[in-house]
Design a protein around this motif. Structure first.
Motif, short mmCIF file in Angstrom:
data_model
loop_
_atom_site.label_atom_id
_atom_site.label_comp_id
_atom_site.label_asym_id
_atom_site.label_seq_id
_atom_site.Cartn_x
_atom_site.Cartn_y
_atom_site.Cartn_z
N UNK A 187 10.66 72.62 36.96
CA UNK A 187 12.12 73.25 36.69
C UNK A 187 12.10 75.29 36.68
N UNK A 188 11.51 76.32 38.03
CA UNK A 188 12.28 77.59 37.11
C UNK A 188 13.26 77.81 37.53
N UNK A 189 14.20 76.81 38.65
CA UNK A 189 14.98 78.15 38.51
C UNK A 189 15.96 76.77 39.32
N UNK A 190 17.30 77.63 39.90
CA UNK A 190 18.17 76.66 40.33
C UNK A 190 19.06 75.30 39.13
N UNK A 191 20.01 74.30 40.08
CA UNK A 191 20.75 73.49 39.74
C UNK A 191 20.19 72.03 39.29
N UNK A 192 19.98 71.88 38.08
CA UNK A 192 19.02 70.28 37.29
C UNK A 192 20.21 69.65 37.62
N UNK A 193 21.96 70.42 38.29
CA UNK A 193 22.29 68.84 38.26
C UNK A 193 22.92 68.04 39.66
N UNK A 194 22.57 69.50 40.09
CA UNK A 194 22.57 69.27 42.11
C UNK A 194 20.79 68.57 42.20
N UNK A 195 20.22 68.67 41.47
CA UNK A 195 18.93 67.72 41.57
C UNK A 195 19.33 66.12 40.94
N UNK A 196 19.48 66.46 40.40
CA UNK A 196 19.81 65.31 39.33
C UNK A 196 20.61 64.11 40.53
N UNK A 197 21.83 65.03 40.95
CA UNK A 197 22.41 63.97 42.24
C UNK A 197 21.70 63.58 43.23
N UNK A 198 21.57 64.01 44.06
CA UNK A 198 20.82 63.88 45.16
C UNK A 198 19.56 62.37 45.00
N UNK A 199 18.52 62.58 43.27
CA UNK A 199 18.11 62.01 43.30
C UNK A 199 19.00 60.54 42.78
N UNK A 200 19.85 61.17 42.48
CA UNK A 200 21.18 59.86 42.07
C UNK A 200 21.41 58.97 42.94
N UNK A 201 21.42 59.67 44.34
CA UNK A 201 22.36 59.00 45.41
C UNK A 201 20.68 58.19 46.26
N UNK A 202 20.06 58.45 45.97
CA UNK A 202 18.76 57.74 46.86
C UNK A 202 18.17 56.28 46.14
N UNK A 203 18.43 57.15 44.42
CA UNK A 203 18.19 55.31 44.08
C UNK A 203 19.10 54.61 43.49
N UNK A 204 20.80 54.73 43.84
CA UNK A 204 22.10 54.10 44.13
C UNK A 204 21.37 52.62 45.05
N UNK A 205 21.14 53.40 45.92
CA UNK A 205 20.73 52.80 47.40
C UNK A 205 19.89 52.31 47.86
N UNK A 206 18.78 52.06 46.66
CA UNK A 206 17.58 51.36 46.03
C UNK A 206 18.52 49.75 45.26
N UNK A 207 19.46 50.19 44.20
CA UNK A 207 19.64 49.24 43.41
C UNK A 207 18.81 49.51 42.28
N UNK A 208 18.58 50.69 41.80
CA UNK A 208 17.90 51.26 41.05
C UNK A 208 19.09 52.03 40.23
N UNK A 209 19.16 51.29 38.98
CA UNK A 209 20.24 51.83 38.12
C UNK A 209 19.89 52.61 36.90
N UNK A 210 18.87 53.96 36.98
CA UNK A 210 18.92 54.78 36.01
C UNK A 210 20.30 55.73 35.90
N UNK A 211 20.14 55.76 34.93
CA UNK A 211 21.42 56.72 34.60
C UNK A 211 20.04 57.84 33.76
#
Lengths: 229, 76
Positions: A187-211
């Motif tokens: 990860x060279x630049x960009x928003x890691x908070x936004x990255x996590x948000x996109x992954x979290x939104x996807x995984x929540x819909x899969x029922x994956x409880x990663x925090x």
């Protein structure tokens, strides 16, 4: 929108890792599938042969085959795609990660001869290559796990106890030879908070409880600002 | 019937391996040599190839922990 300084950092890092390897600007599933082609090509070469890719992908999530086999995957992937983050599937291990401009992917495929390659050994050549590249930029990442990071593992590259690069590998047998590919996303630049948000939104819909915690990640640009010179 | 085995000697004995994915469904026809399943050891994936052509019979579910030499399925 990336600043000229951020784009320059991508270019300098890629050059530091391998001056003779051009950065491929890729898109979509094909960019991921090219790693599968690379390991198959290398498996047919003499033992000791290797091939390197340095590449950037367009905005997408990249997940694993086990995740893609989950019942909720089609709906979760469709939702993510409609949000601007199509989901692609890779053959290596780990969990869902993000690709986008500003995340530099490095893939190293190696023909390793007849003997098995233990999982830990499949990371060594790429980690050594990356550490040498970082060192040219006066950056000394350590290798280890970061609690709270997405796709965490023992072979992250980290600065100030934050993950800046994740790795995964795949080992195959072809033509009586073991071949492996190890892949890193830096990860060279960009928003890691936004990255996590996109992954979290996807995984929540899969029922994956990663925090995941934002403080577990950083960009290389962040770290250089914190540690000038 | 030909058994499908978890490969031996590919990872350290203290490393946990899981049957990550079956790439074909139970009862599906497969050709000898195709990759039918993947094993995951931490963040490294390994392939299991079909030892023969025939019908795949799955004996171990996805996500289950497996050990080298274990029978995870068969080809009939």
């Amino acid at each position: 929108m990336a600043s000229p300084g951020e784009r320059d950092l991508v270019r300098r890092l890629a050059q530091a890792i391998s001056p003779e390897t051009a950065v491929e600007q890729c898109a979509g599933q094909q960019a991921v599938d090219d790693d599968d082609d690379l390991i198959d090509q290398v498996a047919a070469l003499p033992s000791g042969s290797s091939r390197l890719r340095i590449w950037e992908n367009q905005n997408c999530l990249v997940t694993t085959r086990p995740v893609a086999r989950r019942k909720a995957f089609p709906e979760a992937a469709d939702f993510s795609a409609r949000s601007g983050w199509p989901v692609h599937v890779r053959s290596s291990g780990g969990s869902t990660v993000i690709h986008r401009p500003g995340i530099l992917n490095i893939s190293l495929a190696v023909a390793a001869g007849a003997k098995p390659v233990p999982p830990n050994a499949s990371y060594e050549a790429l980690i050594t290559l990356l550490q040498a590249g970082f060192r040219k930029l006066h950056i000394e990442p350590f290798v280890g796990s970061i609690t709270g990071a997405y796709c965490d593992g023992n072979y992250n590259l980290c600065l100030n106890n934050r993950k800046i690069a994740g790795t995964a590998s795949r080992i195959i047998r072809r033509h009586d030879q073991t071949a492996y590919i190890c892949h890193a996303s830096i990860t060279v630049y960009g928003s890691t908070g936004s990255d996590i948000s996109h992954i979290r939104n996807f995984e929540q819909r899969l029922g994956l409880p990663h925090a995941y915690t934002t403080s577990s990640h950083a960009t290389l640009a962040d770290m250089l600002d914190l540690n000038p010179g | 019937m030909t058994e499908i085995l978890v490969p031996q000697g590919q990872w350290e004995p203290d490393q946990e391996a899981a049957l990550a994915t079956w790439l074909y469904d139970d009862g599906e026809a497969v050709q000898a040599g195709v990759t039918v399943a993947e094993i995951m050891v931490e963040k490294t994936s390994f392939e299991i190839s079909a030892p023969a052509s025939g019908t795949l019979c799955i004996a171990v579910a996805e996500d289950e922990i497996v050990v080298p030499g274990q029978v995870v399925g068969s080809i009939k």
